[in-house]
Design a protein around this motif. Structure first.
Motif, short mmCIF file in Angstrom:
data_model
loop_
_atom_site.label_atom_id
_atom_site.label_comp_id
_atom_site.label_asym_id
_atom_site.label_seq_id
_atom_site.Cartn_x
_atom_site.Cartn_y
_atom_site.Cartn_z
N LEU A 186 7.22 6.37 -1.38
CA LEU A 186 6.60 5.05 -1.48
C LEU A 186 5.94 4.65 -0.16
O LEU A 186 4.83 4.10 -0.14
CB LEU A 186 7.66 4.01 -1.88
CG LEU A 186 8.23 4.16 -3.30
CD1 LEU A 186 9.49 3.32 -3.45
CD2 LEU A 186 7.19 3.75 -4.34
N GLU A 189 2.73 6.70 0.30
CA GLU A 189 1.63 6.23 -0.55
C GLU A 189 1.05 4.93 0.00
O GLU A 189 -0.16 4.69 -0.10
CB GLU A 189 2.13 6.02 -1.98
CG GLU A 189 1.00 5.71 -2.95
CD GLU A 189 1.48 5.61 -4.39
OE1 GLU A 189 0.63 5.74 -5.30
OE2 GLU A 189 2.69 5.40 -4.61
N ASP A 190 1.91 4.09 0.60
CA ASP A 190 1.45 2.82 1.16
C ASP A 190 0.86 2.99 2.56
O ASP A 190 0.43 2.00 3.18
CB ASP A 190 2.62 1.83 1.24
CG ASP A 190 3.07 1.37 -0.14
OD1 ASP A 190 2.30 1.52 -1.10
OD2 ASP A 190 4.21 0.88 -0.24
N MET A 323 10.81 5.39 -11.64
CA MET A 323 10.05 4.17 -11.37
C MET A 323 10.77 3.34 -10.32
O MET A 323 12.00 3.33 -10.24
CB MET A 323 9.89 3.34 -12.65
CG MET A 323 9.24 4.07 -13.81
SD MET A 323 7.50 4.50 -13.51
CE MET A 323 6.75 2.86 -13.50
N HIS A 324 9.99 2.63 -9.52
CA HIS A 324 10.55 1.71 -8.54
C HIS A 324 9.82 0.38 -8.66
O HIS A 324 8.65 0.28 -8.33
CB HIS A 324 10.42 2.26 -7.12
CG HIS A 324 10.99 1.34 -6.08
ND1 HIS A 324 10.23 0.40 -5.41
CD2 HIS A 324 12.26 1.18 -5.62
CE1 HIS A 324 10.99 -0.27 -4.56
NE2 HIS A 324 12.23 0.18 -4.67
N ARG A 325 10.51 -0.59 -9.21
CA ARG A 325 9.96 -1.93 -9.42
C ARG A 325 8.62 -1.87 -10.14
O ARG A 325 7.61 -2.46 -9.72
CB ARG A 325 9.86 -2.68 -8.09
CG ARG A 325 11.20 -2.68 -7.33
CD ARG A 325 11.36 -3.83 -6.39
NE ARG A 325 12.64 -3.75 -5.66
CZ ARG A 325 13.83 -4.11 -6.14
NH1 ARG A 325 13.92 -4.58 -7.38
NH2 ARG A 325 14.93 -4.01 -5.41
N ARG A 327 6.70 0.74 -10.54
CA ARG A 327 5.73 1.64 -9.92
C ARG A 327 6.26 3.06 -9.94
O ARG A 327 7.42 3.31 -9.60
CB ARG A 327 5.51 1.16 -8.49
CG ARG A 327 4.65 2.01 -7.60
CD ARG A 327 4.63 1.37 -6.22
NE ARG A 327 3.99 2.19 -5.23
CZ ARG A 327 4.00 1.92 -3.93
NH1 ARG A 327 4.63 0.84 -3.49
NH2 ARG A 327 3.39 2.72 -3.07
N LYS A 330 5.87 8.87 -6.46
CA LYS A 330 5.06 10.09 -6.41
C LYS A 330 5.35 10.90 -5.14
O LYS A 330 4.73 10.67 -4.09
CB LYS A 330 3.57 9.73 -6.44
CG LYS A 330 3.16 8.89 -7.65
CD LYS A 330 1.71 8.43 -7.51
CE LYS A 330 1.31 7.51 -8.65
NZ LYS A 330 -0.07 6.98 -8.46
#
Length: 405
Positions: A186, A189-190, A323-325, A327, A330
């Protein structure tokens, strides 16, 4: 009822344990008579009985000094970030002048306190600036603090890295390898500046179906509703977290011990014999191990149930479905965080293949950023503690961190 029954049993045994403790306190005042064969056997029996109890408070890390470079340096603990269900604990070495790579040790929340990784931390402190996820006992966290589930664990790891700042490295041990890898994915990706430079995953169930063990079988032989109905209990009124639904640490410990009951029985028989023979140095090694092993931590209902469901029953991360919240997580988004996976040849908790599955998920990493180490001759705990961890596994971890720092 489950927790109340356990508490009632503990309360019933408390006077006997207190009596044994008082009797042991008299041993030093008996002079030479305490070393006679019969008193020694009686004291050995009381010592084993008094020590065979569960505690629910975190043992001390008790890391006074470590060897760093060519010198012995003092270590002090400092809470860098205090959150309701866990602290970011920093092992500060004030006497080290040159900056060392920052490492976050992501500890399991699986029935024991993070102090189970004390020896891992001591070894890492030789060459690194070490932090650890110091989880709190859920029964001591008031209901007003809210819930703590699998997604919250991921969020905590991200928050800890953000607090540490850019340039840190991650060493994750056992069960948290899945949420830890999710956190890095996460952050990558951010394009979070605090994304770790390297991640070492040790003995973790990235893909439990790659090589199922008895642990995986236990998690899959019942529907998730069975775990909810039979293993979740409510914290009694006397504790700060009263009313909170938890998976009690004493149940998790019972499950661990059931897997090796013969070995634990033999260890306690050996402990009695060593004490009866007056071999206190050898006896203390066993006592120290069980003092840590019998210190148990309750997990929140939601974290335990979600871990069983997402990690073991659904293998969501391995299938690309975690999934996380809302999302999708990946791992392929990780492009610059080097990956080292470590497995133990004889690991019967997380077998060979489960952790190395991370390489297939991290498709965005170039080959030179991926390494795998299979340690011969060790089981689960030998991956992160003991002589082979220090002499053979740790150099692999240190070299990965050094290469990416």
């Amino acid at each position: 009822m489950l927790y109340s029954g356990y508490q009632a049993w503990n309360d019933m045994l408390a006077p006997a344990r207190f009596g044994a403790q008082i009797a042991l306190g008299m041993r030093d005042r008996m002079g030479p008579a305490a070393q006679w064969a019969m008193p020694r056997r009686l004291f050995a029996l009381m010592d084993v009985f008094q020590g065979a109890k569960l505690t629910h408070k975190r043992p001390a890390y008790d890391i006074g000094t470590v060897t760093s470079g060519n010198a012995q340096v003092a270590v002090r603990e400092e809470v860098a970030l205090d959150l309701p269900f866990g602290d970011l604990l920093h092992f500060v070495k004030d006497e080290v002048d040159a900056a060392q790579p920052k490492v976050l040790v992501v500890a399991p929340m699986s029935g024991h306190f993070s102090t189970l990784l004390r020896s891992t931390v001591v070894t890492l402190l030789r060459d690194h600036d070490v932090y650890i996820t110091d989880w709190k006992n859920a029964r001591d966290v008031p209901l007003s603090a809210g819930r703590f589930g699998f997604e919250d664990y991921v969020d905590y790891v991200i928050q800890f890295f953000q607090h540490m700042g850019p340039g840190a490295h991650m060493v994750s041990v056992c069960q948290p390898c899945v949420p830890a890898l999710a956190a890095v994915a996460l952050m990558a990706e951010d394009k979070d500046a605090a994304t770790p430079k390297s991640m070492t995953l040790m003995g973790g169930p990235i893909d439990p179906n790659a090589a199922p063990t008895a642990v995986n079988d236990l998690a899959n032989e019942k529907p998730i509703e069975w775990f909810e109905k039979n293993l979740i209990s409510v914290v009694p009124l006397r504790y700060a977290g009263h009313g909170r639904q938890v998976y009690p640490g004493f149940i998790q410990l019972s499950a661990f011990m059931a897997m090796n009951m013969e070995r634990h029985g033999a260890q306690h028989r050996e402990l009695y014999q060593l004490l009866a023979d007056g071999k206190t140095v050898e006896a203390d090694k066993i006592k120290n191990f069980y003092e840590e092993y019998f210190a148990v931590l309750d997990m929140t209902r939601e974290f335990y149930i979600e871990t069983v469901d997402l990690v073991f029953q659904k293998a969501s991360l391995a299938k690309g479905e975690l999934m996380h919240r809302g999302r999708l997580v990946k791992p392929g988004a990780i492009r610059h965080t080097a990956l080292l996976t470590v497995e133990g040849e004889r690991d019967d908790v997380c077998a060979v293949g489960q952790t190395s599955a991370a390489h297939g998920l991290c498709t965005g990493l170039r080959p030179h950023l991926k390494r795998h180490h299979l340690q011969p001759g060790v089981g689960h705990y030998g991956v992160f503690s003991g002589s082979k961890w220090e002499s053979q596994v740790y150099p692999q971890v240190r070299n990965m961190i050094l290469a990416m720092n």
